[in-house]
Scaffold this active site. Structure first.
Site, PDB file in Angstrom:
ATOM      1  N   ASP A  14      28.404  47.662  61.926  1.00 12.76           N
ATOM      2  CA  ASP A  14      27.931  46.393  61.834  1.00 12.76           C
ATOM      3  C   ASP A  14      29.137  45.519  62.664  1.00 12.76           C
ATOM      4  OD1 ASP A  14      25.565  47.206  60.475  1.00 12.76           O
ATOM      5  OD2 ASP A  14      26.983  47.375  58.751  1.00 12.76           O
ATOM      6  N   GLU A  27      29.711  39.131  53.801  1.00 14.03           N
ATOM      7  CA  GLU A  27      29.513  40.278  54.769  1.00 14.03           C
ATOM      8  C   GLU A  27      31.316  40.342  55.537  1.00 14.03           C
ATOM      9  OE1 GLU A  27      27.342  42.287  55.780  1.00 14.03           O
ATOM     10  OE2 GLU A  27      25.802  41.848  54.635  1.00 14.03           O
TER      11      GLU A  27
END
Length: 141
Positions: free
Chosen positions: A69, A51
């Site tokens: 995000d 990520e």
């Protein structure tokens, strides 16, 4: 030349911090110290690797729905944290998205565990890289 050196130094001092970059082991140890069970650490470190490359200060590009995000686990601001812009958020983790960008990962871990508890590991699109057998984390301890 002195002017250029001064300008570069001034920019460096004025630039915002870009967050901390963990290693696989330093993240595992930190998460363990925050109460994450040892048998989950290989999965969590894999997710953080894919990520954010273990970086805390990362804000992802804008998603197709206009959300972003945040942080080491790339936690979405539409559902889980309140963006500074004041844009609508369900804010299920009851925190500012900026709290997910700090070197202290307590809020990030707490929120990520809440997400995992509600939606499972597949809440992360990178789960496909972390769903099989993973290298042991035991050498980190």
């Amino acid at each position: 030349m002195k002017v250029l050196a001064f300008f570069v130094l001034a920019l460096a001092l004025a630039a915002p911090a870009f967050g901390k970059t963990f290693t696989r082991c330093s993240l595992a140890v930190e998460m363990y110290n925050l109460g994450v069970p040892k048998d989950q650490l290989a999965r969590w470190t894999c997710i953080a690797e894919h990520e954010s490359s273990y970086r805390t200060g990362v804000t992802g590009p804008t998603n197709s729905n206009g959300s972003n995000d945040y942080g080491i686990f790339q936690i979405n601001n539409y559902y889980w944290c309140q963006p500074a812009s004041g844009r609508f958020s369900y804010n299920e983790c009851k925190l500012s998205c900026d709290a997910l960008l700090t070197d202290n990962i307590t809020d990030s871990v707490r929120c990520a565990r809440k997400i995992q508890g509600q939606q499972g590991w597949t809440a992360w699109s990178t789960w496909k890289y972390c769903s099989g057998t993973l290298p042991s984390i035991d050498s980190c301890f």
